[in-house]
Write a protein that holds these residues in place. Structure first.
Motif, PDB file in Angstrom:
ATOM      1  N   LYS A 341       0.957  -1.273  -0.117  1.00 58.69           N
ATOM      2  CA  LYS A 341      -0.125  -0.148  -0.002  1.00 58.69           C
ATOM      3  C   LYS A 341       0.962   1.087  -0.120  1.00 58.69           C
ATOM      4  CE  LYS A 341      -3.327   2.524   2.927  1.00 58.69           C
ATOM      5  NZ  LYS A 341      -3.921   2.486   4.169  1.00 58.69           N
ATOM      6  N   GLU A 353      -1.993   0.805  -4.946  1.00 57.72           N
ATOM      7  CA  GLU A 353      -1.506  -0.551  -4.368  1.00 57.72           C
ATOM      8  C   GLU A 353      -0.472  -1.029  -5.498  1.00 57.72           C
ATOM      9  OE1 GLU A 353      -4.282  -3.868  -3.139  1.00 57.72           O
ATOM     10  OE2 GLU A 353      -3.349  -4.772  -4.937  1.00 57.72           O
ATOM     11  N   ASN A 383     -17.250  -3.847 -10.474  1.00 51.08           N
ATOM     12  CA  ASN A 383     -16.861  -5.087  -9.569  1.00 51.08           C
ATOM     13  C   ASN A 383     -15.233  -5.557  -9.822  1.00 51.08           C
ATOM     14  OD1 ASN A 383     -19.963  -5.459  -9.901  1.00 51.08           O
ATOM     15  ND2 ASN A 383     -19.272  -4.894  -7.928  1.00 51.08           N
ATOM     16  N   VAL A 385     -10.904  -4.630  -9.656  1.00 47.95           N
ATOM     17  CA  VAL A 385     -10.068  -3.915  -9.362  1.00 47.95           C
ATOM     18  C   VAL A 385      -9.304  -3.206 -10.596  1.00 47.95           C
ATOM     19  CG1 VAL A 385      -8.029  -3.356  -8.072  1.00 47.95           C
ATOM     20  CG2 VAL A 385      -9.819  -5.048  -7.007  1.00 47.95           C
ATOM     21  N   TYR A 402      -2.288  -0.626  -9.015  1.00 43.06           N
ATOM     22  CA  TYR A 402      -3.641  -0.627  -8.781  1.00 43.06           C
ATOM     23  C   TYR A 402      -4.203   0.417  -7.792  1.00 43.06           C
ATOM     24  CZ  TYR A 402      -3.446  -5.658 -10.618  1.00 43.06           C
ATOM     25  OH  TYR A 402      -3.130  -6.510 -11.355  1.00 43.06           O
ATOM     26  N   ASP A 403      -5.544   0.440  -8.239  1.00 47.89           N
ATOM     27  CA  ASP A 403      -6.268   1.643  -7.238  1.00 47.89           C
ATOM     28  C   ASP A 403      -6.213   0.743  -5.933  1.00 47.89           C
ATOM     29  OD1 ASP A 403      -6.991   3.396  -9.106  1.00 47.89           O
ATOM     30  OD2 ASP A 403      -9.107   2.532  -9.269  1.00 47.89           O
ATOM     31  N   HIS A 404      -6.085   1.557  -4.676  1.00 46.88           N
ATOM     32  CA  HIS A 404      -6.366   1.065  -3.499  1.00 46.88           C
ATOM     33  C   HIS A 404      -7.576   1.383  -2.978  1.00 46.88           C
ATOM     34  CE1 HIS A 404      -5.742   0.290   0.735  1.00 46.88           C
ATOM     35  NE2 HIS A 404      -6.220   1.675   1.054  1.00 46.88           N
ATOM     36  N   VAL A 405      -8.412   0.131  -2.712  1.00 47.27           N
ATOM     37  CA  VAL A 405      -9.730   0.242  -2.323  1.00 47.27           C
ATOM     38  C   VAL A 405      -9.878   0.510  -0.696  1.00 47.27           C
ATOM     39  CG1 VAL A 405     -11.854  -0.691  -2.174  1.00 47.27           C
ATOM     40  CG2 VAL A 405     -10.255  -1.333  -3.876  1.00 47.27           C
ATOM     41  N   LEU A 482     -12.368  -8.567  -3.084  1.00 41.40           N
ATOM     42  CA  LEU A 482     -12.145  -7.358  -2.005  1.00 41.40           C
ATOM     43  C   LEU A 482     -13.502  -6.739  -1.573  1.00 41.40           C
ATOM     44  CD1 LEU A 482      -8.936  -5.267  -2.846  1.00 41.40           C
ATOM     45  CD2 LEU A 482      -9.152  -7.124  -1.313  1.00 41.40           C
ATOM     46  N   ASP A 484     -15.953  -3.774   0.206  1.00 36.92           N
ATOM     47  CA  ASP A 484     -15.725  -2.370   1.231  1.00 36.92           C
ATOM     48  C   ASP A 484     -16.838  -2.476   2.049  1.00 36.92           C
ATOM     49  OD1 ASP A 484     -17.795  -1.638  -0.174  1.00 36.92           O
ATOM     50  OD2 ASP A 484     -17.036  -0.368  -1.541  1.00 36.92           O
ATOM     51  N   ARG A 490     -14.945  -6.192  -5.202  1.00 31.50           N
ATOM     52  CA  ARG A 490     -14.273  -6.045  -6.387  1.00 31.50           C
ATOM     53  C   ARG A 490     -13.179  -7.190  -6.629  1.00 31.50           C
ATOM     54  NH1 ARG A 490     -15.282  -1.155  -3.802  1.00 31.50           N
ATOM     55  NH2 ARG A 490     -16.020   0.510  -5.246  1.00 31.50           N
ATOM     56  N   ALA A 492     -10.222  -8.997  -7.855  1.00 31.58           N
ATOM     57  CA  ALA A 492      -8.734  -8.483  -8.288  1.00 31.58           C
ATOM     58  C   ALA A 492      -8.020  -9.827  -8.903  1.00 31.58           C
ATOM     59  CB  ALA A 492      -7.913  -8.141  -6.965  1.00 31.58           C
TER      60      ALA A 492
END
Length: 644
Positions: A341, A353, A383, A385, A402-405, A482, A484, A490, A492
């Protein structure tokens, strides 16, 4: 009375009567031509026995799906079932022993034919290529023989998949005879394990939409055209004359000890790789943080040109310097990567990420890695990542951005927190309590509506990958989902096996097998497909329903419970409410259908989405925040097959 009508009106009525007769002919044609041909002459077939106009309503004929003339799904309470149009025939592993009737090409609305894993024999009728609406044809695992008719390419205007794997088709593969020589819509072509001969069909290189090709285990001679061998892996051509006599063993093939040694060696090198390639301690002095660097300070001015950063949608703002100088902390380790992270140092201060692929696990060729990363990076779904960027450094290091969720946890962790022993395991041990505190009450998966929302989101992501991207995920499991605090899942790690060396990819498969997610027919990661994804999703759905670890062979537990007539409440997780028995039973049937041993018998993910949407928990029993107004029914969903 008819004589007194105006001529134009009389003509109109006659046309209507003619159309009525044509519309009613689908059921009649099915009974008079298709049923006798598929059933064969030796014995009656239990599935086809339901095709009986006098005893069974049309909507209950097994393996068939119907629609009304205006395209709507047929309902059993429809007023006039004779107006139904045949849309789909789905009878995989149904014990059919006849031949393919030419009349299959005469149905005006027939869009899909799935007759895999039967004992159909004879030739493929050329009339099949003239079917006006056919887009999916699966005849794998039969005894079909003779040449492949050139008319089959007439389906190119609309066909998305053509599967003829495991028959006895022979002779050269004919080239398209019509004007459509590019087959833009055809995504999957499987001609493997037949007796095709001659040279490799070079015309397939012009099929621009082709994403999966399998010509293996035939009698083709010579070398595959470079235009094909550069697009598809060697496995697509192996088992032919050229590969049998002229090829060395495929590169990267290792014994089980070699695979284990490579994985262990890669993991042992992780510490050195992290300290040498990635960074040093940040000046803040916190032991959990690392500075993502590419080399030492003397090379700082050369960082911009030291590696290549591919950016995708949503990652346009990223630069090599921002990515490499982001401060991060290790949050997870996998067999093929270390996960960080990280926080960007720019004005935005956004979190991302980073996945650092381990040395010895990733393909060394920059071009093939870039091509694989581009395929992964173009997938965009609520849905999933999303992959924002891919960095390939000058020393071969590779980073996935990647995006950090935020506030998200792996589904496996959430289920582990709430894992409860079942009634048969209660004796002598205390029952584990469900968590009662959380950052958000909705983040605890204590009820079926909450778990259903997670399952539906994962199913939508997989349906998108299969239908819109023509891509298999390859590593569906609870640890790659993942969730939330609003219960939005989502998925990955989709298609990451394309970046890995064969040994590293097989290590992923071995882990999936140990955890219980591997389809029985999947013996190599190179063979992962939409159908193996469906099996893994079925295991995931059973995991959500039963509250058990998937390594316990959940399908076998369900089968044993059915034989022993175990009450439903004892089979499912104790967190499920008794009044939800109907939807829970439907979900259990769906999960077991996904885990069917025969791949062709499993539903598609589009069908899974539709069934989950049809059994969505009632809003009166669900918090308003559970499903937002934007979570409408999937556009890709198709009507559920009507079968007994």
């Amino acid at each position: 009375m008819l004589r007194r009508l105006p001529p134009c009106l009389l003509l109109f009525l006659l046309l209507c009567l003619e159309l009525e007769e044509l519309r009613a002919s689908d059921a009649e044609l099915l009974l008079s031509k298709v049923k006798p041909a598929l059933q064969g002459w030796k014995h009656a077939n239990a599935e086809l026995a339901t095709w009986n106009a006098s005893a069974t309503p049309l909507c209950l004929w097994r393996g068939l799906r119907w629609s009304t003339p205006d395209g709507r799904p047929l309902r059993c309470d429809a007023g006039n079932l004779s107006l139904a149009l045949l849309v789909s025939i789905r009878l995989p592993a149904a014990g059919l022993a006849g031949t393919l009737p030419p009349e299959l090409g005469a149905f005006s609305a027939l869009a899909s034919v799935y007759l895999a894993a039967n004992q159909l024999s004879g030739a493929i009728p050329l009339e099949l290529g003239n079917a006006p609406a056919l887009s999916a044809l699966d005849l794998s695992g039969n005894r079909l023989s003779g040449p492949l008719p050139a008319s089959i390419w007439n389906l190119c205007d609309r066909a998305t998949e053509l599967r003829l794997h495991g028959n006895a088709l022979a002779g050269p593969v004919p080239a398209p005879a019509g004007p459509n020589a590019t087959c833009d819509g055809l995504h999957v072509l499987d001609l493997a394990a037949n007796r095709f001969s001659g040279s490799f069909p070079s015309f397939l290189a012009a099929f621009r939409g082709l994403r999966r090709l399998d010509l293996s285990r035939n009698n083709f001679s010579g070398q595959p055209p470079e235009a094909l061998s550069s697009r598809f892996p060697p496995e697509a051509f192996q088992g032919n004359a050229y590969y049998t006599w002229n090829s060395s063993p495929p590169a990267g093939h290792l014994s089980s000890r070699g695979v284990a040694g490579l994985v262990i060696g890669a993991m042992a090198a992780a510490v050195v790789l992290a300290s040498v390639s990635i960074g040093r301690w940040a000046r803040r002095g916190r032991s959990t943080e690392m500075e993502m660097l590419d080399g030492d300070d003397d090379a700082a001015q050369q960082r911009q040109g030291s590696g290549r950063l591919l950016v995708f949608e949503g990652g346009e703002h990223l630069t090599p310097e921002e990515v490499l100088n982001a401060t991060g902390q290790v949050v997870a380790k996998a067999t093929y990567c270390t996960v960080y992270k990280a926080k960007l140092m720019g004005t935005s201060g956004a979190s991302i990420e980073l996945r650092l692929l381990r040395e010895g696990c990733c393909k060394p060729d920059a071009a093939s890695c870039a091509a694989a990363a581009r395929r992964i990076g173009r997938a965009r779904h609520r849905n999933l990542v999303p992959l924002r960027a891919f960095y390939h450094g000058r020393r071969g290091e590779k980073l996935l951005v990647y995006d950090h969720v935020p506030r998200a946890r792996a589904l496996s962790d959430l289920l582990l927190l709430q894992l409860q022993p079942h009634k048969e395991e209660e004796e002598g041990r205390a029952r584990m309590a469900w968590p009662t505190t959380s950052s958000s009450s909705s983040s605890v998966l204590t009820t079926w509506p909450r778990r259903h929302k997670v399952a539906l989101g994962v199913a939508r992501a997989l349906a998108y990958l299969h239908a819109a991207q023509g891509e298999a995920h390859g590593n569906v499991r609870a640890s790659t989902v993942l969730v939330d605090d609003m219960l939005v899942p989502r998925l990955a790690e989709h298609a990451l096996d394309r970046l890995l060396l064969p040994a590293a990819a097989e290590a992923l498969l071995a882990a999936a097998k140990a955890d219980g997610y591997k389809a029985p027919e999947l013996h190599s990661m190179a063979k992962c497909s939409a159908r193996t994804d469906v099996y893994a999703f079925g295991i995931l759905l059973l995991e959500l329903l039963m509250g058990r670890k998937p390594s316990e062979d959940l399908p076998s537990l369900v089968k044993a419970a059915v034989l022993e007539e175990t009450p439903l409440e004892e089979l499912l997780d104790a967190g499920m409410r008794p009044e939800e028995e109907g939807p829970l039973l439907q979900a259990l049937k769906l999960a077991m259908g996904c885990c069917a041993p025969v791949p062709a018998a499993r539903p598609t993910m589009t069908e899974v989405v539709r069934q989950l949407e049809d059994t969505r928990p009632s809003p009166t029993r669900t918090r308003s925040a559970m499903y937002s107004p934007t979570e409408s029914r999937s556009d890709a969903a198709t009507p559920t097959t009507i079968a007994a």
